[in-house]
Design an enzyme around this catalytic site. Structure first.
Site, short mmCIF file in Angstrom:
data_model
loop_
_atom_site.label_atom_id
_atom_site.label_comp_id
_atom_site.label_asym_id
_atom_site.label_seq_id
_atom_site.Cartn_x
_atom_site.Cartn_y
_atom_site.Cartn_z
N TYR A 48 1.68 13.89 -0.80
CA TYR A 48 1.91 12.83 0.19
C TYR A 48 3.06 13.19 1.14
O TYR A 48 4.10 13.66 0.71
CB TYR A 48 2.18 11.49 -0.50
N ASN B 274 -11.50 9.47 -6.89
CA ASN B 274 -12.65 9.82 -6.05
C ASN B 274 -13.73 10.59 -6.81
O ASN B 274 -14.48 11.37 -6.21
CB ASN B 274 -12.17 10.65 -4.83
N SER C 39 -6.82 2.01 0.15
CA SER C 39 -7.14 1.66 1.55
C SER C 39 -8.02 0.42 1.65
O SER C 39 -9.02 0.42 2.39
CB SER C 39 -7.75 2.84 2.30
N CYS C 40 -7.65 -0.64 0.92
CA CYS C 40 -8.43 -1.90 0.98
C CYS C 40 -8.46 -2.45 2.40
O CYS C 40 -9.41 -3.11 2.81
CB CYS C 40 -7.80 -2.95 0.06
N GLY D 76 -6.80 1.31 5.78
CA GLY D 76 -5.66 2.06 6.30
C GLY D 76 -5.01 1.37 7.50
O GLY D 76 -4.25 1.99 8.24
N ASN E 164 -7.07 -3.59 14.14
CA ASN E 164 -7.08 -3.31 15.58
C ASN E 164 -8.25 -2.46 16.09
O ASN E 164 -8.40 -2.30 17.30
CB ASN E 164 -5.74 -2.66 15.99
N SER F 68 1.52 -1.13 2.27
CA SER F 68 2.50 -1.54 3.27
C SER F 68 3.94 -1.29 2.82
O SER F 68 4.24 -1.34 1.63
CB SER F 68 2.31 -3.05 3.55
N GLY F 69 4.80 -1.06 3.80
CA GLY F 69 6.24 -0.97 3.51
C GLY F 69 6.96 -2.23 3.97
O GLY F 69 8.18 -2.29 3.98
#
Ligand code: NAP
Length: 296
Positions: free
Chosen positions: A49, A155, A206-207, A210, A215, A261-262
């Site tokens: 990451y 995965n 990634s519910c 992402g 948007n 999220s941060g």
């Protein structure tokens, strides 16, 4: 086969984007502490990451309050090698699930996270060159050395999962897979059925697509967003993210959504979504918005 008492928190904290958050070590620690206060004790990482930077950013924050290590589960992944790794001979992104690579990757993760054990290690992606005996040997060694307590995959198809499981003495505890209204592949290709069959609650990555779900302006995203907004009104949700998490949590394989999220307010809001229940018709209207057609 050894049984196992491993239990993830209902939601999992994901640190793939920790470098993007641009936070000081103290601010990163504040995010970690808030997660723990909210009952989110499973912390998801991977060696790669942030181009191999993210685990060290987490470890730097954890070093400010090292006692918190024992209040959390540290999860990491290995099996992908990027060109940005530190070995001079890597000229191509590729998979490497050799015993040697797994052992080396865990050593680096432990150093970067500033811990002496991982609660859970996942093979990040299925590798066509994976030799299951080789992986089993590495897992056995890491377990005996006390460096990794539990093992899982990410995965993987049901067949790939079963192949690796057939070579192990320990039970694989998890398959971490993508689940979102914008990507429903694992709902229909047998992956989540396999999880339910074996009572192995998956982790869901990634519910929120992402972040694209908020948007993107392609027809599918527009349909999904409009439907989520309608349902958010119907169920009195704070925002459409809560509806998405409720949609994921409704799956009978009992996924553990990973929050990416941060932003502390968004994290708090995500955790509250476990109190929202969707009707079957609300659930299927999101399915319909995703596919663009009704059920056959
Ligand atoms: P996600 O929840 O789908 O996306 C998170 C992104 O959405 C963040 O950039 C966040 O920005 C943004 N976002 C959230 N709410 C928003 C809003 N209301 N408006 C605009 N943007 C919003 O999750 P993810 O980060 O893609 O994945 C979660 C975790 O899953 C990762 O951290 C990682 O641990 C794991 N993962 C695993 C794999 C795998 O192959 N195993 C692959 C990908 C991810 P803010 O930070 O500003 O809120």
């Amino acid at each position: 086969m050894q049984s196992c008492d491993f239990q993830l928190s209902s939601f999992v904290a994901g640190f793939w984007r920790i470098a993007d958050w641009q936070l000081s070590p103290q601010q990163r620690m504040a995010v970690i502490k808030r997660y723990l206060e909210l009952g989110v004790y499973s912390m998801d990482h991977a060696d790669i990451y942030g181009g191999y930077q993210c685990e060290a950013l987490f470890g730097e924050a954890l070093a400010l309050q090292p006692k918190l290590r024992h209040e959390m589960q540290l999860i990491s992944k290995c099996g992908i090698k990027l060109m940005t790794d530190k070995t001079p001979d890597t000229y191509l992104n590729h998979y490497d699930t050799s015993s040697q690579h797994i052992l080396r990757s865990v050593e680096t993760s432990l150093q970067n996270l500033q811990t002496d054990y991982l609660d859970l290690l996942l093979i990040h992606r299925p590798d066509p060159l994976m030799n299951a005996d080789d992986v089993a040997e590495a897992f056995q060694r890491l377990h005996q050395q006390g460096k990794v307590r539990h093992f899982g995959v990410s995965n993987f198809s049901p067949q790939q999962f079963d192949l690796l499981q057939s070579r192990l003495t320990q039970k694989l505890v998890c398959n971490q897979v993508e689940i979102s209204p914008t990507n429903m592949t694992t709902l229909h290709d047998g992956t989540l059925d396999h999880c339910q069959q074996h009572r192995l609650a998956p982790m869901a990555w990634s519910c929120l697509g992402g972040g694209n779900i908020f948007n993107a302006n392609d027809p599918q995203s527009l349909r999904i967003r409009a439907t989520l907004e309608t349902i958010a009104d119907e169920v009195d949700a704070e925002n459409i993210s809560q509806v998405i998490y409720a949609w994921v949590l409704a799956l009978p394989s009992k996924p553990h959504p990973i929050i990416g999220s941060g932003n502390i307010q968004r994290i708090e809001s995500a955790v509250k979504s476990q109190h929202i229940t969707l009707t079957r018709q609300q659930w299927f209207s999101i399915w319909q918005a995703s596919t663009g057609h009704g059920v056959p």
